[in-house]
Structure formats: structure tokens, C-alpha cells
Design an enzyme around this catalytic site. Sequence first.
Site, PDB file in Angstrom:
ATOM      1  CB  SER A  12     -15.402 -38.416 -20.411  1.00 12.41           C
ATOM      2  OG  SER A  12     -14.170 -38.175 -19.768  1.00 12.41           O
ATOM      3  CB  SER A  13     -10.843 -37.941 -23.616  1.00 12.01           C
ATOM      4  OG  SER A  13      -9.938 -37.408 -24.565  1.00 12.01           O
ATOM      5  N   PRO A  14     -12.981 -36.649 -26.136  1.00 11.51           N
ATOM      6  CG  PRO A  14     -14.407 -34.903 -26.793  1.00 11.51           C
ATOM      7  CD  PRO A  14     -13.598 -35.402 -25.626  1.00 11.51           C
TER       8      PRO A  14
END
Length: 200
Positions: A12-14
Site C-alpha cells: 500500500s506504499s507508493p
Amino acid sequence: MASALNFYFDFSSPYGYFASTRINELAQKYGRRVDWHPFAGAPLKPLNSGTSLVHNPAKKAYTERDYVRTAAFHAIPFKLPTLFPLDTRYASRATMWVESTQGEDKGIEFAQAIFKAYYVNDLNIGDPAVIVTIGESIGLNTEQLTAGMHNSFTKEQLRAEIDLASAKGVFGSPFVLLDGEPFWGFDRFDQLEAALKAKA
């Protein structure tokens, strides 16, 4: 042989995605390999004193702008997903299962495919059915992947990975440990490379 880099990331971390496109090449340049460690970041967030994007509109607006700017600067394909952020436990479990049963290389290929599905193709990787479809696209057996993602051993494996990451001081994504030295964030990759070069 020099020890591996430990690469901790949350789907969920770009910034974790951006790091995933560079970490293997960077390590190989200095004769290292990379151990990829997926985790679902929610259990680690209480350890982080920073304000979440959800509760800080100004921070959210800035960060979303920075995702786009960072991707463009590094020529990394990117589209902010429609559903963002989302629960990544199934993606993390599935990746751990693939790593443990199909080998590290296949696990990395799968993780990269999940990142691409989310940040390029805007697919809902919080849906287990989507994770299975991604696995099928790289030749994984759908029934085995489904079973592996949901079995109790894999669930415990993910919990243990999160506990171990916490014990090592991991609190965000991406997080890289080089011989015990921590580097948090994609914007620290220049410093990581300098450290790798000094140790080469």
C-alpha cells in the site's frame, strides 16, 4: 559473499513500489542480493509517531502530489490507485507463500506483478480473487495459491514477519537494512548507494 540487503515493503506504499523497481539493480551493482520482506503495515503504524494521511488533509494533498512528481522524476510508470490505501494482508500472505514454496525469484516476480497491478493498472489488490488472477498471469497454480494464501501457517508466518520487522526497528515502507544499518524511504536510496559503494 557479502550479506543480502533486507528490503521491507508494504504494497500500500507508493514509495515501496518505487523502491521495488530499483532495489535489485542497485544491490547487484555492488555484488549483493536482496531478501524481499512483504508486510501489511497497519500493525506497525502505532510505532510511528507521524500523523496518518487520513487525519491530515494537508499532508495527504502534498504526498499525493509527491507520488506523481517522484514517479515522473525517476521515469517510473505510476497511477494513483482509485482505492488507496487498502488492506494488503492477502497480497503479503500470497507473496510469502510463493517465496517459501516456489523460490525467492518467483516470489520477487510475483511481488513486482502485484505492484504493477496496483500502481499501473489500478486493480484492487485488496481482493483475494485479484491476487489469484495476478498469480495465474505469471504461471502460478490458482488452487494452490488460494489455499496457500488462506492457510493458518501463512497467516502465522506474516504475523511473525511483522514482529521480526518491528524488533529490527522497521516502521515504514520502504525500509532497507544494509548490514544492520537502516535506510527508510525511497529518497534515501542515494545514501544507500553511497554506503554500498563504501563497503564494496
